[in-house]
Design a protein around this motif. Structure first.
Motif, PDB file in Angstrom:
ATOM      1  N   ALA A 147       0.844  -1.186   0.000  1.00  0.00           N
ATOM      2  CA  ALA A 147       0.000   0.000   0.000  1.00  0.00           C
ATOM      3  C   ALA A 147       0.880   1.236   0.000  1.00  0.00           C
ATOM      4  CB  ALA A 147      -0.888  -0.010   1.230  1.00  0.00           C
ATOM      5  N   GLY A 148       0.382   2.275  -0.687  1.00  0.00           N
ATOM      6  CA  GLY A 148       1.110   3.521  -0.745  1.00  0.00           C
ATOM      7  C   GLY A 148       0.768   4.404   0.434  1.00  0.00           C
ATOM      8  N   VAL A 149       1.200   5.644   0.363  1.00  0.00           N
ATOM      9  CA  VAL A 149       0.866   6.636   1.381  1.00  0.00           C
ATOM     10  C   VAL A 149      -0.615   6.983   1.237  1.00  0.00           C
ATOM     11  CG1 VAL A 149       1.334   8.967   2.222  1.00  0.00           C
ATOM     12  CG2 VAL A 149       3.210   7.568   1.309  1.00  0.00           C
ATOM     13  N   THR A 150      -1.315   6.987   2.340  1.00  0.00           N
ATOM     14  CA  THR A 150      -2.727   7.354   2.291  1.00  0.00           C
ATOM     15  C   THR A 150      -2.962   8.601   3.134  1.00  0.00           C
ATOM     16  OG1 THR A 150      -3.271   5.858   4.114  1.00  0.00           O
ATOM     17  CG2 THR A 150      -3.478   4.976   1.883  1.00  0.00           C
ATOM     18  N   GLN A 151      -3.957   9.371   2.734  1.00  0.00           N
ATOM     19  CA  GLN A 151      -4.283  10.601   3.443  1.00  0.00           C
ATOM     20  C   GLN A 151      -5.799  10.708   3.581  1.00  0.00           C
ATOM     21  OE1 GLN A 151      -1.074  13.192   1.011  1.00  0.00           O
ATOM     22  NE2 GLN A 151      -2.020  14.320   2.708  1.00  0.00           N
ATOM     23  N   PHE A 152      -6.206  11.303   4.683  1.00  0.00           N
ATOM     24  CA  PHE A 152      -7.626  11.496   4.940  1.00  0.00           C
ATOM     25  C   PHE A 152      -7.833  12.836   5.612  1.00  0.00           C
ATOM     26  CE2 PHE A 152     -11.888  10.064   5.465  1.00  0.00           C
ATOM     27  CZ  PHE A 152     -12.335  10.695   6.606  1.00  0.00           C
ATOM     28  N   PRO A 153      -8.877  13.606   5.269  1.00  0.00           N
ATOM     29  CA  PRO A 153      -9.797  13.333   4.161  1.00  0.00           C
ATOM     30  C   PRO A 153      -9.175  13.734   2.828  1.00  0.00           C
ATOM     31  CG  PRO A 153     -10.362  15.416   5.186  1.00  0.00           C
ATOM     32  CD  PRO A 153      -9.191  14.860   5.967  1.00  0.00           C
ATOM     33  N   SER A 154      -9.855  13.452   1.749  1.00  0.00           N
ATOM     34  CA  SER A 154      -9.349  13.867   0.438  1.00  0.00           C
ATOM     35  C   SER A 154      -9.678  15.344   0.200  1.00  0.00           C
ATOM     36  CB  SER A 154      -9.948  13.002  -0.674  1.00  0.00           C
ATOM     37  OG  SER A 154     -11.360  13.063  -0.638  1.00  0.00           O
ATOM     38  N   HIS A 155     -10.817  15.770   0.744  1.00  0.00           N
ATOM     39  CA  HIS A 155     -11.219  17.169   0.635  1.00  0.00           C
ATOM     40  C   HIS A 155     -11.774  17.626   1.976  1.00  0.00           C
ATOM     41  CE1 HIS A 155     -11.471  15.862  -3.571  1.00  0.00           C
ATOM     42  NE2 HIS A 155     -11.292  17.117  -3.911  1.00  0.00           N
ATOM     43  N   SER A 156     -11.578  18.913   2.261  1.00  0.00           N
ATOM     44  CA  SER A 156     -12.173  19.499   3.459  1.00  0.00           C
ATOM     45  C   SER A 156     -12.482  20.959   3.181  1.00  0.00           C
ATOM     46  CB  SER A 156     -11.226  19.364   4.648  1.00  0.00           C
ATOM     47  OG  SER A 156     -11.800  19.920   5.810  1.00  0.00           O
ATOM     48  N   VAL A 157     -13.715  21.332   3.464  1.00  0.00           N
ATOM     49  CA  VAL A 157     -14.128  22.726   3.322  1.00  0.00           C
ATOM     50  C   VAL A 157     -14.560  23.206   4.698  1.00  0.00           C
ATOM     51  CG1 VAL A 157     -15.667  24.375   2.191  1.00  0.00           C
ATOM     52  CG2 VAL A 157     -14.909  22.322   0.957  1.00  0.00           C
ATOM     53  N   ILE A 158     -13.890  24.217   5.210  1.00  0.00           N
ATOM     54  CA  ILE A 158     -14.209  24.720   6.542  1.00  0.00           C
ATOM     55  C   ILE A 158     -14.273  26.236   6.499  1.00  0.00           C
ATOM     56  CG2 ILE A 158     -13.154  22.773   7.744  1.00  0.00           C
ATOM     57  CD1 ILE A 158     -10.745  24.584   8.334  1.00  0.00           C
ATOM     58  N   GLU A 159     -14.871  26.790   7.532  1.00  0.00           N
ATOM     59  CA  GLU A 159     -14.936  28.245   7.624  1.00  0.00           C
ATOM     60  C   GLU A 159     -13.732  28.782   8.390  1.00  0.00           C
ATOM     61  OE1 GLU A 159     -19.812  28.727   7.515  1.00  0.00           O
ATOM     62  OE2 GLU A 159     -18.677  29.285   9.302  1.00  0.00           O
ATOM     63  N   LYS A 160     -13.416  29.995   8.082  1.00  0.00           N
ATOM     64  CA  LYS A 160     -12.325  30.683   8.795  1.00  0.00           C
ATOM     65  C   LYS A 160     -12.606  30.613  10.293  1.00  0.00           C
ATOM     66  CE  LYS A 160     -10.491  35.329   9.424  1.00  0.00           C
ATOM     67  NZ  LYS A 160     -10.516  36.735   8.979  1.00  0.00           N
ATOM     68  N   GLY A 161     -11.554  30.270  11.040  1.00  0.00           N
ATOM     69  CA  GLY A 161     -11.703  30.183  12.482  1.00  0.00           C
ATOM     70  C   GLY A 161     -11.949  28.779  13.000  1.00  0.00           C
ATOM     71  N   GLN A 162     -12.350  27.881  12.111  1.00  0.00           N
ATOM     72  CA  GLN A 162     -12.587  26.496  12.528  1.00  0.00           C
ATOM     73  C   GLN A 162     -11.270  25.733  12.590  1.00  0.00           C
ATOM     74  OE1 GLN A 162     -15.673  25.154   9.698  1.00  0.00           O
ATOM     75  NE2 GLN A 162     -17.159  25.282  11.371  1.00  0.00           N
ATOM     76  N   THR A 163     -11.399  24.511  13.082  1.00  0.00           N
ATOM     77  CA  THR A 163     -10.240  23.637  13.217  1.00  0.00           C
ATOM     78  C   THR A 163     -10.365  22.475  12.250  1.00  0.00           C
ATOM     79  OG1 THR A 163      -9.973  24.182  15.556  1.00  0.00           O
ATOM     80  CG2 THR A 163      -9.000  22.105  14.808  1.00  0.00           C
ATOM     81  N   VAL A 164      -9.250  22.064  11.682  1.00  0.00           N
ATOM     82  CA  VAL A 164      -9.246  20.889  10.794  1.00  0.00           C
ATOM     83  C   VAL A 164      -8.027  20.038  11.148  1.00  0.00           C
ATOM     84  CG1 VAL A 164      -7.935  22.052   8.951  1.00  0.00           C
ATOM     85  CG2 VAL A 164      -9.394  20.094   8.403  1.00  0.00           C
ATOM     86  N   THR A 165      -8.231  18.742  11.102  1.00  0.00           N
ATOM     87  CA  THR A 165      -7.133  17.805  11.349  1.00  0.00           C
ATOM     88  C   THR A 165      -6.977  16.895  10.147  1.00  0.00           C
ATOM     89  OG1 THR A 165      -7.501  17.836  13.740  1.00  0.00           O
ATOM     90  CG2 THR A 165      -6.226  15.998  12.851  1.00  0.00           C
ATOM     91  N   LEU A 166      -5.793  16.865   9.590  1.00  0.00           N
ATOM     92  CA  LEU A 166      -5.482  16.024   8.447  1.00  0.00           C
ATOM     93  C   LEU A 166      -4.680  14.824   8.941  1.00  0.00           C
ATOM     94  CD1 LEU A 166      -4.196  18.837   6.032  1.00  0.00           C
ATOM     95  CD2 LEU A 166      -6.554  18.216   6.615  1.00  0.00           C
ATOM     96  N   ARG A 167      -4.898  13.690   8.292  1.00  0.00           N
ATOM     97  CA  ARG A 167      -4.185  12.480   8.710  1.00  0.00           C
ATOM     98  C   ARG A 167      -3.401  11.911   7.553  1.00  0.00           C
ATOM     99  NH1 ARG A 167      -5.658   7.254  12.320  1.00  0.00           N
ATOM    100  NH2 ARG A 167      -4.338   5.738  11.209  1.00  0.00           N
ATOM    101  N   CYS A 168      -2.246  11.343   7.886  1.00  0.00           N
ATOM    102  CA  CYS A 168      -1.390  10.695   6.896  1.00  0.00           C
ATOM    103  C   CYS A 168      -0.913   9.354   7.435  1.00  0.00           C
ATOM    104  CB  CYS A 168      -0.186  11.575   6.584  1.00  0.00           C
ATOM    105  SG  CYS A 168       1.118  10.714   5.638  1.00  0.00           S
ATOM    106  N   ASP A 169      -1.087   8.312   6.636  1.00  0.00           N
ATOM    107  CA  ASP A 169      -0.520   7.002   6.961  1.00  0.00           C
ATOM    108  C   ASP A 169       0.598   6.722   5.968  1.00  0.00           C
ATOM    109  OD1 ASP A 169      -3.444   6.864   8.061  1.00  0.00           O
ATOM    110  OD2 ASP A 169      -2.364   5.171   8.996  1.00  0.00           O
ATOM    111  N   PRO A 170       1.831   6.633   6.435  1.00  0.00           N
ATOM    112  CA  PRO A 170       2.948   6.414   5.504  1.00  0.00           C
ATOM    113  C   PRO A 170       2.989   4.963   5.025  1.00  0.00           C
ATOM    114  CG  PRO A 170       3.733   6.338   7.755  1.00  0.00           C
ATOM    115  CD  PRO A 170       2.257   6.680   7.829  1.00  0.00           C
TER     116      PRO A 170
END
Lengths: 115, 111
Positions: free
Chosen positions: A2-25
């Motif tokens: 398996a290659g490198v995977t990332q989640f989510p593929s897309h994220s749309v958030i408003e200014k001021g919000q929090t987002v967490t991106l994940r990466c599995d090497p």
């Protein structure tokens, strides 16, 4: 393998919000990197982990960005609070490290849009 | 001056032709060099590594010129599927360090 995977593929958030991106090497890769591509610009380095340790975080834009790699496996990149200029594609890459190749393999990226 | 520079193109080349593009880098101490291929809205995919004087893989040849601080990528007998953006990446230290990318060269192969 398996290659490198990332989640989510897309994220749309408003200014001021929090987002967490994940990466599995790729399994067995000690080195993990985060990069970002802002529209119209080149891909830029953010930071580099060797196992669970931050080796180089010179590319992190400011303290609104926090990256972790607990246990030396997957990594998260949190943006809090998000600003409009944080929009872009966030890529994760991994490489074997000292035990093998230095070549970096990229994941599909997370496209972040801050509105 | 940018650390890694590429001609953005676009290069529009007929199928079957040979095309070459260069990438210049500013740091003379740079150790490792890579060519990546990126399709629209996809991740960069490693095409070739260039560690010494150059290397060849099928229709693709990469060359390194340390004296003039550039690397080149030559594609022979171009195919429609070669249409993509080609990114040059430089590792200023040997191994396990951050890559510095150029903006990429856009290549379109015309039938």
């Amino acid at each position: 393998e398996a290659g490198v995977t990332q989640f989510p593929s897309h994220s749309v958030i408003e200014k001021g919000q929090t987002v967490t991106l994940r990466c599995d090497p790729i399994s067995g890769h000690d080195n993990l990197y985060w990069y970002r591509r802002v529209m119209g610009k080149e891909i830029k380095f953010l930071l580099h982990f060797v196992k669970e340790s931050k080796q180089d975080e010179s590319g992190m834009p400011n303290n609104r960005f926090l990256a972790e790699r607990t246990g030396g496996t997957y990594s998260t990149l949190k943006v809090q609070p998000a600003e409009l200029e944080d929009s872009g594609v966030y890529f994760c890459a991994s490489s074997q490290g000292a035990s093998g190749s230095y070549e970096q393999y990229f994941g599909p990226g997370t496209r972040l849009t801050v509105t | 001056r940018k650390e890694v520079e590429q001609d953005p193109g676009p290069f529009n080349v007929p199928e079957g032709a040979t095309v070459a593009f260069n990438c210049t880098y500013s740091n003379s101490a740079s150790q490792s060099f890579f060519w990546y291929r990126q399709d629209c809205r996809k991740e960069p995919k490693l095409l070739m590594s260039v560690y010494s004087s150059g290397n060849e893989d099928g229709r693709f040849t990469a060359q390194l010129n340390r004296a003039s601080q550039y690397i080149s990528l030559l594609i022979r007998d171009s195919k429609l599927s070669d249409s993509a953006t080609y990114l040059c990446a430089v590792d200023f230290y040997f191994g396990n360090e951050k890559l510095t990318f150029g903006t990429g060269t856009r290549l379109t192969i015309i039938p």
